[in-house]
Design a protein around this motif. Structure first.
Motif, PDB file in Angstrom:
ATOM      1  N   GLU A 183       0.226 -26.019  -1.722  1.00 24.52           N
ATOM      2  CA  GLU A 183      -0.531 -24.177  -1.618  1.00 24.52           C
ATOM      3  C   GLU A 183      -1.319 -24.460  -0.674  1.00 24.52           C
ATOM      4  N   THR A 232      -3.248 -26.331   1.500  1.00 24.13           N
ATOM      5  CA  THR A 232      -1.879 -26.314   2.928  1.00 24.13           C
ATOM      6  C   THR A 232      -1.806 -25.396   4.108  1.00 24.13           C
ATOM      7  N   THR A 233      -0.486 -24.488   2.967  1.00 24.76           N
ATOM      8  CA  THR A 233       0.424 -23.816   3.257  1.00 24.76           C
ATOM      9  C   THR A 233      -1.068 -22.338   3.445  1.00 24.76           C
ATOM     10  N   TYR A 234      -1.559 -21.347   2.751  1.00 22.56           N
ATOM     11  CA  TYR A 234      -2.662 -21.209   2.231  1.00 22.56           C
ATOM     12  C   TYR A 234      -3.222 -21.099   3.808  1.00 22.56           C
ATOM     13  N   THR A 269      -3.299 -22.711   6.412  1.00 21.71           N
ATOM     14  CA  THR A 269      -2.022 -22.382   7.735  1.00 21.71           C
ATOM     15  C   THR A 269      -1.347 -20.870   8.213  1.00 21.71           C
ATOM     16  N   ASN A 270      -1.661 -20.775   7.746  1.00 26.26           N
ATOM     17  CA  ASN A 270      -0.717 -19.425   6.967  1.00 26.26           C
ATOM     18  C   ASN A 270      -2.440 -18.000   7.519  1.00 26.26           C
ATOM     19  N   GLU A 303      -6.252 -25.092   8.935  1.00 23.17           N
ATOM     20  CA  GLU A 303      -5.744 -25.889   8.973  1.00 23.17           C
ATOM     21  C   GLU A 303      -6.587 -27.026   9.172  1.00 23.17           C
TER      22      GLU A 303
END
Length: 166
Positions: A22, A24-26, A28-29, A33
């Motif tokens: 979660e 990493t996704t947060y 990256t978005n 990152e």
């Protein structure tokens, strides 16, 4: 230590509100990152666990825990967010997850405020500083993350007081 994510179902042994995936996704978005990617998996897990503990220790959550056996402050019942919408008692709010990730992304989150130097002398010149903590640490360091929690904590966050007209 392995991250055990609280899902909202009073997860046994829970120690984090967000998983490494979660986080990493947060990040990256949000095109942030790079620093996160530089941490090892163990560091990422440790920072998420520490960020969760930091929040639970530093804020007073609205509502009440739904179980006397839960390890963390969430899930909670009787919580209404800043928009007046009831928060599910079977989930951890996205704002709580985001705050944990924001703190964890900064590295070691629960840094104790270091004391500033009291005085410095260079040759015949001496300067004395006010006592106190380093504002780059602690609550000041995590101001954005704490603002994400507005409405989920008692009295708001930061130096603001919520006023309600009768």
């Amino acid at each position: 230590m392995t991250v055990v994510v609280e899902t909202g179902s009073v997860t046994a042994g829970a120690n984090s509100y967000a998983s490494v995936a979660e986080a990493t996704t947060y990040l990256t978005n949000r095109a942030r990152e790079a620093v996160w990617a530089a941490y090892t998996t163990a560091q990422r897990e440790g920072y998420l666990i520490e960020a969760t503990a930091y929040l639970d220790a530093h804020v007073e959550w609205q509502g009440t825990q739904i179980s006397s056996t839960q390890a963390l402050g969430w899930p909670r019942g009787g919580v209404v967010n800043r928009y007046g919408i009831a928060v599910s008692s079977t989930a951890v709010p996205d704002a709580v997850k985001a705050a944990v990730i924001e703190i964890a992304a900064q590295g070691a989150p629960a840094v104790v405020a270091a004391r500033l130097k009291e005085s410095v002398t260079v040759g015949p010149i001496s300067t004395t500083y006010a006592g106190g903590g380093d504002p780059a640490q602690g609550v000041a360091k995590h101001k954005y993350a704490l603002r994400l929690l507005d409405g989920l904590v008692v009295g708001g966050v930061g130096n603001a007081i919520r006023l309600v007209r009768a």
